[in-house]
Design a protein around this motif. Structure first.
Motif, PDB file in Angstrom:
ATOM      1  N   ALA A 121       0.836  -1.192   0.000  1.00 40.73           N
ATOM      2  CA  ALA A 121       0.000   0.000   0.000  1.00 40.73           C
ATOM      3  C   ALA A 121       0.875   1.247   0.000  1.00 40.73           C
ATOM      4  O   ALA A 121       1.906   1.300   0.672  1.00 40.73           O
ATOM      5  N   ILE A 122       0.437   2.256  -0.767  1.00 33.36           N
ATOM      6  CA  ILE A 122       1.111   3.542  -0.786  1.00 33.36           C
ATOM      7  C   ILE A 122       0.102   4.630  -0.456  1.00 33.36           C
ATOM      8  O   ILE A 122      -1.110   4.460  -0.631  1.00 33.36           O
ATOM      9  N   GLY A 123       0.596   5.756   0.027  1.00 38.91           N
ATOM     10  CA  GLY A 123      -0.270   6.882   0.329  1.00 38.91           C
ATOM     11  C   GLY A 123       0.444   8.189   0.052  1.00 38.91           C
ATOM     12  O   GLY A 123       1.676   8.234  -0.064  1.00 38.91           O
ATOM     13  N   TYR A 124      -0.341   9.251  -0.052  1.00 39.07           N
ATOM     14  CA  TYR A 124       0.212  10.589  -0.279  1.00 39.07           C
ATOM     15  C   TYR A 124       0.122  11.396   0.997  1.00 39.07           C
ATOM     16  O   TYR A 124      -0.929  11.451   1.643  1.00 39.07           O
ATOM     17  N   HIS A 125       1.240  12.034   1.358  1.00 36.62           N
ATOM     18  CA  HIS A 125       1.281  12.925   2.516  1.00 36.62           C
ATOM     19  C   HIS A 125       1.765  14.295   2.045  1.00 36.62           C
ATOM     20  O   HIS A 125       2.811  14.384   1.393  1.00 36.62           O
ATOM     21  N   PRO A 126       1.032  15.379   2.375  1.00 36.79           N
ATOM     22  CA  PRO A 126       1.387  16.704   1.861  1.00 36.79           C
ATOM     23  C   PRO A 126       2.489  17.386   2.656  1.00 36.79           C
ATOM     24  O   PRO A 126       2.311  18.471   3.216  1.00 36.79           O
ATOM     25  N   SER A 127       3.633  16.742   2.710  1.00 35.83           N
ATOM     26  CA  SER A 127       4.818  17.343   3.313  1.00 35.83           C
ATOM     27  C   SER A 127       6.038  16.640   2.758  1.00 35.83           C
ATOM     28  O   SER A 127       5.934  15.589   2.116  1.00 35.83           O
ATOM     29  N   LEU A 128       7.198  17.217   3.031  1.00 30.72           N
ATOM     30  CA  LEU A 128       8.452  16.567   2.672  1.00 30.72           C
ATOM     31  C   LEU A 128       8.832  15.631   3.822  1.00 30.72           C
ATOM     32  O   LEU A 128       9.617  15.978   4.686  1.00 30.72           O
ATOM     33  N   LEU A 129       8.239  14.447   3.804  1.00 28.37           N
ATOM     34  CA  LEU A 129       8.549  13.491   4.857  1.00 28.37           C
ATOM     35  C   LEU A 129      10.054  13.245   4.928  1.00 28.37           C
ATOM     36  O   LEU A 129      10.721  13.234   3.886  1.00 28.37           O
TER      37      LEU A 129
END
Length: 225
Positions: free
Chosen positions: A94-102
Protein backbone atom coordinates in the motif's frame (compact mmCIF):
# COMPACT_ATOMS: atom_id res chain seq x y z
CA UNK A 1 -3.22 -3.82 -12.21
CA UNK A 2 -6.08 -3.95 -9.69
CA UNK A 3 -6.08 -1.03 -7.27
CA UNK A 4 -8.16 -0.51 -4.15
CA UNK A 5 -8.49 3.19 -3.38
CA UNK A 6 -9.08 4.32 0.19
CA UNK A 7 -9.74 8.00 0.79
CA UNK A 8 -12.33 10.73 0.73
CA UNK A 9 -13.39 14.16 -0.50
CA UNK A 10 -12.18 16.00 -3.60
CA UNK A 11 -8.66 14.58 -3.54
CA UNK A 12 -9.88 11.01 -3.27
CA UNK A 13 -12.28 11.60 -6.17
CA UNK A 14 -9.51 13.16 -8.28
CA UNK A 15 -7.20 10.19 -7.65
CA UNK A 16 -10.06 7.86 -8.58
CA UNK A 17 -10.44 9.55 -11.96
CA UNK A 18 -6.67 9.66 -12.50
CA UNK A 19 -6.34 5.92 -11.91
CA UNK A 20 -9.15 5.13 -14.31
CA UNK A 21 -7.74 7.44 -16.99
CA UNK A 22 -4.40 5.69 -16.58
CA UNK A 23 -5.93 2.34 -17.43
CA UNK A 24 -5.84 0.89 -13.94
CA UNK A 25 -8.79 -1.12 -12.66
CA UNK A 26 -10.18 0.27 -9.40
CA UNK A 27 -11.74 -2.87 -7.99
CA UNK A 28 -13.17 -1.18 -4.88
CA UNK A 29 -13.24 2.11 -2.99
CA UNK A 30 -13.13 2.55 0.78
CA UNK A 31 -14.67 5.90 1.71
CA UNK A 32 -17.09 7.53 4.16
CA UNK A 33 -20.78 7.47 3.33
CA UNK A 34 -21.14 11.19 3.94
CA UNK A 35 -19.04 14.32 4.19
CA UNK A 36 -17.79 15.36 7.59
CA UNK A 37 -20.85 17.64 7.93
CA UNK A 38 -22.96 14.48 7.94
CA UNK A 39 -25.22 15.75 5.18
CA UNK A 40 -23.91 15.37 1.64
CA UNK A 41 -22.51 12.21 0.12
CA UNK A 42 -18.72 11.94 0.14
CA UNK A 43 -17.27 12.84 -3.26
CA UNK A 44 -15.16 9.70 -3.60
CA UNK A 45 -18.06 7.47 -2.67
CA UNK A 46 -20.27 9.30 -5.18
CA UNK A 47 -17.67 8.90 -7.95
CA UNK A 48 -17.41 5.18 -7.25
CA UNK A 49 -21.18 4.78 -7.28
CA UNK A 50 -21.50 6.56 -10.63
CA UNK A 51 -18.83 4.28 -12.10
CA UNK A 52 -20.35 1.10 -10.65
CA UNK A 53 -17.31 0.41 -8.49
CA UNK A 54 -17.95 -1.51 -5.23
CA UNK A 55 -17.83 0.57 -2.05
CA UNK A 56 -16.48 -0.37 1.39
CA UNK A 57 -17.38 1.84 4.35
CA UNK A 58 -14.36 3.72 5.69
CA UNK A 59 -13.05 2.15 8.86
CA UNK A 60 -14.00 -1.39 7.83
CA UNK A 61 -11.14 -2.13 5.40
CA UNK A 62 -9.54 -5.36 6.58
CA UNK A 63 -7.86 -8.36 5.00
CA UNK A 64 -11.26 -10.06 5.17
CA UNK A 65 -13.03 -7.24 3.27
CA UNK A 66 -10.26 -6.68 0.71
CA UNK A 67 -11.35 -7.86 -2.76
CA UNK A 68 -9.48 -10.89 -4.02
CA UNK A 69 -6.85 -10.07 -6.61
CA UNK A 70 -6.01 -6.61 -5.27
CA UNK A 71 -2.49 -5.72 -6.38
CA UNK A 72 -2.06 -2.36 -4.69
CA UNK A 73 -3.82 -0.19 -2.11
CA UNK A 74 -3.65 3.57 -2.71
CA UNK A 75 -4.52 5.96 0.12
CA UNK A 76 -5.66 9.44 -0.92
CA UNK A 77 -6.78 11.72 1.92
CA UNK A 78 -7.50 8.64 3.97
CA UNK A 79 -7.53 8.65 7.76
CA UNK A 80 -7.86 4.87 8.00
CA UNK A 81 -4.92 2.84 9.23
CA UNK A 82 -4.23 0.02 6.76
CA UNK A 83 -2.98 -2.88 8.84
CA UNK A 84 -0.20 -5.32 8.08
CA UNK A 85 -2.50 -8.25 7.34
CA UNK A 86 -4.42 -6.12 4.86
CA UNK A 87 -1.26 -4.92 3.14
CA UNK A 88 0.12 -8.45 2.94
CA UNK A 89 -3.06 -9.65 1.24
CA UNK A 90 -2.09 -7.59 -1.84
CA UNK A 91 0.60 -8.16 -4.45
CA UNK A 92 2.64 -5.02 -3.77
CA UNK A 93 1.35 -3.51 -0.52
CA UNK A 94 0.00 0.00 0.00
CA UNK A 95 1.11 3.54 -0.79
CA UNK A 96 -0.27 6.88 0.33
CA UNK A 97 0.21 10.59 -0.28
CA UNK A 98 1.28 12.92 2.52
CA UNK A 99 1.39 16.70 1.86
CA UNK A 100 4.82 17.34 3.31
CA UNK A 101 8.45 16.57 2.67
CA UNK A 102 8.55 13.49 4.86
CA UNK A 103 9.91 12.87 7.41
CA UNK A 104 9.01 16.47 8.25
CA UNK A 105 5.47 17.21 9.48
CA UNK A 106 4.17 13.72 10.10
CA UNK A 107 0.60 13.82 11.38
CA UNK A 108 -2.87 14.77 10.18
CA UNK A 109 -2.40 18.54 9.75
CA UNK A 110 0.85 18.80 7.81
CA UNK A 111 -0.25 21.72 5.62
CA UNK A 112 -1.49 23.76 8.56
CA UNK A 113 1.76 23.22 10.44
CA UNK A 114 3.77 24.13 7.33
CA UNK A 115 2.05 27.52 7.27
CA UNK A 116 2.15 27.98 11.05
CA UNK A 117 5.90 27.32 11.15
CA UNK A 118 6.48 29.65 8.20
CA UNK A 119 8.34 27.03 6.20
CA UNK A 120 9.70 28.57 2.96
CA UNK A 121 9.60 25.18 1.21
CA UNK A 122 6.89 22.53 1.32
CA UNK A 123 6.27 19.42 -0.69
CA UNK A 124 4.56 16.11 -1.08
CA UNK A 125 5.57 12.50 -0.53
CA UNK A 126 4.22 9.19 -1.75
CA UNK A 127 5.32 6.62 0.78
CA UNK A 128 4.83 2.94 1.51
CA UNK A 129 2.34 2.42 4.32
CA UNK A 130 3.81 0.60 7.30
CA UNK A 131 3.20 0.10 11.01
CA UNK A 132 4.71 3.54 11.63
CA UNK A 133 2.28 6.29 10.76
CA UNK A 134 3.71 8.43 7.94
CA UNK A 135 7.02 6.64 8.52
CA UNK A 136 7.31 4.24 5.58
CA UNK A 137 9.86 4.31 2.77
CA UNK A 138 9.51 7.04 0.15
CA UNK A 139 8.33 6.04 -3.35
CA UNK A 140 8.14 9.53 -4.88
CA UNK A 141 8.73 13.03 -3.57
CA UNK A 142 8.95 16.62 -4.80
CA UNK A 143 8.95 20.14 -3.37
CA UNK A 144 7.18 23.46 -3.90
CA UNK A 145 7.99 26.94 -2.63
CA UNK A 146 5.66 28.61 -0.14
CA UNK A 147 4.80 32.08 -1.41
CA UNK A 148 4.51 35.13 0.87
CA UNK A 149 0.92 35.38 2.06
CA UNK A 150 0.23 31.72 1.28
CA UNK A 151 -2.68 30.24 3.23
CA UNK A 152 -3.46 26.69 4.23
CA UNK A 153 -6.18 26.53 1.59
CA UNK A 154 -4.15 28.05 -1.23
CA UNK A 155 -1.07 25.92 -0.51
CA UNK A 156 -3.17 22.76 -0.56
CA UNK A 157 -5.49 23.60 -3.43
CA UNK A 158 -3.05 25.27 -5.82
CA UNK A 159 0.18 23.38 -5.14
CA UNK A 160 0.03 20.27 -2.94
CA UNK A 161 -3.23 18.84 -4.34
CA UNK A 162 -1.99 18.79 -7.97
CA UNK A 163 1.46 17.68 -6.83
CA UNK A 164 -0.15 14.72 -5.08
CA UNK A 165 -1.92 13.64 -8.26
CA UNK A 166 1.33 13.84 -10.22
CA UNK A 167 3.34 11.90 -7.64
CA UNK A 168 0.72 9.19 -7.16
CA UNK A 169 0.38 8.72 -10.90
CA UNK A 170 4.16 8.42 -11.22
CA UNK A 171 4.40 5.93 -8.37
CA UNK A 172 1.53 3.73 -9.54
CA UNK A 173 2.89 3.59 -13.07
CA UNK A 174 6.33 2.66 -11.76
CA UNK A 175 4.92 -0.11 -9.59
CA UNK A 176 2.85 -1.49 -12.49
CA UNK A 177 6.04 -1.55 -14.57
CA UNK A 178 7.90 -3.45 -11.87
CA UNK A 179 9.91 -0.42 -10.73
CA UNK A 180 9.81 -0.41 -6.93
CA UNK A 181 11.32 2.69 -5.35
CA UNK A 182 11.86 2.58 -1.60
CA UNK A 183 13.99 5.24 0.06
CA UNK A 184 14.04 4.99 3.88
CA UNK A 185 13.13 8.16 5.75
CA UNK A 186 15.91 9.78 7.74
CA UNK A 187 14.71 9.78 11.35
CA UNK A 188 17.23 12.50 12.25
CA UNK A 189 14.93 15.00 10.50
CA UNK A 190 11.59 13.57 11.57
CA UNK A 191 8.95 15.77 13.20
CA UNK A 192 5.46 14.87 14.43
CA UNK A 193 2.87 17.52 15.18
CA UNK A 194 -0.51 16.96 16.86
CA UNK A 195 -3.79 17.37 15.05
CA UNK A 196 -4.87 21.00 15.06
CA UNK A 197 -8.57 20.80 15.89
CA UNK A 198 -9.40 17.15 15.33
CA UNK A 199 -8.96 14.01 17.35
CA UNK A 200 -5.60 12.38 16.60
CA UNK A 201 -5.51 9.28 14.45
CA UNK A 202 -6.21 6.09 16.35
CA UNK A 203 -2.60 5.09 17.00
CA UNK A 204 -2.22 5.58 20.76
CA UNK A 205 1.20 3.94 20.84
CA UNK A 206 2.66 6.87 18.88
CA UNK A 207 3.87 9.84 20.90
CA UNK A 208 2.81 13.29 19.75
CA UNK A 209 5.80 15.57 19.59
CA UNK A 210 5.34 19.29 20.12
CA UNK A 211 2.78 21.52 21.77
CA UNK A 212 -0.28 23.26 20.45
CA UNK A 213 0.10 26.92 19.50
CA UNK A 214 -2.22 29.65 20.69
CA UNK A 215 -5.57 29.35 18.96
CA UNK A 216 -5.34 25.64 18.26
CA UNK A 217 -7.73 23.31 20.01
CA UNK A 218 -7.97 19.61 20.76
CA UNK A 219 -11.24 18.16 21.94
CA UNK A 220 -11.44 16.84 25.50
CA UNK A 221 -12.17 13.42 24.10
CA UNK A 222 -8.99 13.57 22.00
CA UNK A 223 -6.95 14.81 24.94
CA UNK A 224 -8.11 11.87 27.06
CA UNK A 225 -7.32 9.43 24.23
Amino acid sequence: MNVLLTGQKAFGAAVFEMLRRGGFRVNAVSAPALREDGVREDRLRAAAERAGVPWILAGTLRAETLPAGTDLIVAAHSHDFVGRRTRMATTFGAIGYHPSLLPRHRGRDAVRWTIHMKDPVAGGSVYWLSERMDGGDIAAQDYVFVSPGETVDSLWREKLFPLGLTLLERAVKDIAAGIIRREPQDEAYATWEPSWERAPALRPELDLIGTLPEGARVSRKAARG
